[in-house]
Design a protein around this motif. Structure first.
Motif, short mmCIF file in Angstrom:
data_model
loop_
_atom_site.label_atom_id
_atom_site.label_comp_id
_atom_site.label_asym_id
_atom_site.label_seq_id
_atom_site.Cartn_x
_atom_site.Cartn_y
_atom_site.Cartn_z
N ASN A 82 0.84 -1.19 0.00
CA ASN A 82 0.00 0.00 0.00
C ASN A 82 0.88 1.25 0.00
O ASN A 82 1.96 1.26 0.58
CB ASN A 82 -0.92 -0.01 1.21
N HIS A 172 -2.15 -2.87 -8.35
CA HIS A 172 -1.40 -2.03 -7.43
C HIS A 172 -2.31 -1.41 -6.36
O HIS A 172 -3.32 -0.80 -6.71
CB HIS A 172 -0.72 -0.90 -8.20
N PRO A 173 -1.98 -1.54 -5.10
CA PRO A 173 -2.76 -0.86 -4.05
C PRO A 173 -2.43 0.63 -4.01
O PRO A 173 -1.84 1.15 -3.07
CB PRO A 173 -2.33 -1.57 -2.76
N PRO A 188 -7.26 -2.85 -0.61
CA PRO A 188 -7.31 -4.13 0.11
C PRO A 188 -8.01 -4.03 1.47
O PRO A 188 -8.56 -5.03 1.96
CB PRO A 188 -5.84 -4.52 0.26
N THR A 208 -0.94 -9.42 -2.24
CA THR A 208 -0.84 -8.62 -3.46
C THR A 208 -0.11 -9.42 -4.53
O THR A 208 0.99 -9.93 -4.30
CB THR A 208 -0.11 -7.30 -3.19
#
Length: 423
Positions: A82, A172-173, A188, A208
């Motif tokens: 993240n 991608h977070p 997430p 991820t």
């Protein structure tokens, strides 16, 4: 029947610490939108632990694995990646880490593993493939490849109560952008929230996937800005997270066997310099441009100028990286270091067989940066030509590095499915 346990440890930093993930963001966190956590799921004597930080480097991962109650070779320490979390790697991503927080992060990972291990009880696992949520986009090539896999494991005790539910997705977070100053696990967080609302009392584990070239549609350079963007808001993150969770929950439940295995390998990755101009020429150009650049670009150029003076002159040495495959009842969890591209994940899936359910995740046991497949070098761009500067590497990983990681992962997966070492 196997034994399984799960645990969560809070790692939300206080306001005022530096945030990691965007070169354009200069201000520290002013609060929290959602709690940052470390989450561990233990199956027999193997474990996956995921921390809500941008990366965990190899040295910290090794210490965590060595300190836990489980065999070090059976533990995967992964980062959520993240971009709304604190600095979590020493010497990478251009911002100094807070020593007290680094100690807290390491202790929390160990505690999560140990608590999950202590909570083990007889359990069964079912596995299935969720539907494609249609969220991830290839950010380098319009219509380019993405890994759409959305596996789901449900782990229940003898009474039928859910111990844990685990999923993974390759996007991608980074829904939230550089203007965000609140601690957050990004989309997430909302995936986990829905899963835990569906199964009260369970620990939701989100891993991820291989997201090096995948996000919700913006380019990497679009993040070099602190301007607000309605498409990169908490409302957008919630919408995306809920859609992914709902797609995951469509997964059917196929019982898996009680066999649990673990295999490790180490590969050595080399480097290739992409810059063709002399360091002093680059530094002078970047510092001159910074004089009139807008603030976000100026910040990035400052990182690059410091890199070319202090890091670029160092001759990069080959870097050993760990690859792990945990096999939970015939479902492999393939854990790779760094930012891996969709092409690599899809190559691994193709080698395993299209009908085999598998988790293929990145940011595991180290996050040294982007590791592009050889086919991407001709296109250059941020991930190939620039990102190593922000990561504190003297050069880009050499062509063939991703393929070496994939070959190791495929070999390990074959060994676990063919009667490799039992955990």
């Amino acid at each position: 029947m196997i034994r399984a346990g799960a645990a969560i440890v809070d790692i939300t930093p206080p306001p005022g610490l530096a945030m990691s993930g965007f070169a354009a963001r200069a201000l520290p966190a002013k609060g929290a939108h959602d709690a940052l956590t470390v989450r561990a799921v233990v199956v027999e004597d193997t474990a996956v632990v995921v921390a809500d930080v941008i990366g965990i480097d190899a040295a910290i991962s090794a210490r965590i694995r060595g300190r836990s109650v489980l065999p070090a070779e059976n533990v995967v320490v992964a980062a959520l990646h993240n971009h709304g979390g604190p600095v979590s790697m020493v010497g990478r991503l251009s911002i100094a880490a807070d020593p007290a927080y680094m100690e807290r992060l390491e202790d929390a990972c160990v505690a999560a593993i140990d608590r999950a291990a202590a909570a083990r009880r007889p359990a069964t696992i079912t596995a299935g493939q969720g539907s494609d949520p249609g969220i991830a986009r290839n950010r380098r090539h319009p219509g380019g490849p993405v890994d759409t896999s959305l596996p789901l494991l449900r782990i229940r005790d003898e009474k039928g109560e859910m111990i844990a539910v685990a999923t993974a997705y390759a996007c991608h977070p980074v829904v939230l952008a550089a203007d965000n100053l609140l601690w957050t696990a990004d989309y997430p967080h909302f995936v986990r929230q829905v899963l835990e609302e569906t199964y009260p009392g369970a620990v939701a584990l989100f891993m991820t996937g291989c997201v090096g070239d995948a996000n919700t549609g913006h380019s990497a350079h679009a993040s070099i800005s602190v301007a607000e963007n309605p498409d990169r808001s908490f409302a957008a993150a919630e919408r995306i997270g809920r859609k992914i969770a709902e797609a995951a929950l469509t997964a059917a439940e196929q019982p898996v066997s009680g066999t649990v295995k673990a295999r490790n390998g180490t590969v050595t990755l080399g480097f290739e310099r992409r810059e063709t101009e002399a360091p002093d020429v680059l530094e002078n150009r970047w510092r001159e441009e910074a004089l009139t650049a807008e603030p976000a670009r100026k910040s990035l150029l400052g990182y690059w100028a410091d890199w070319v003076r202090g890091i670029a002159p160092v001759e990069p040495q080959p870097l050993p990286e760990r690859v792990t495959v945990l096999d939970w009842g015939g479902v492999p969890i393939i854990a790779l270091p760094g930012e891996i591209f969709a092409e690599t994940a899809l190559a691994i899936r193709a080698a395993l067989g299209a009908d085999r359910l598998a988790f293929v995740i990145g940011f595991a046991d180290d996050n040294p940066g982007y590791i592009p497949p050889a086919s991407e070098f001709q296109f250059g761009g941020y991930e190939v030509d620039e990102a190593h500067r922000y990561y504190g590497l003297a050069a880009t990983f050499a062509p063939g590095s991703a393929e070496t990681l994939a070959a190791c992962a495929i070999r390990l997966a074959d060994e676990t499915s063919g009667g490799g070492k039992a955990a």
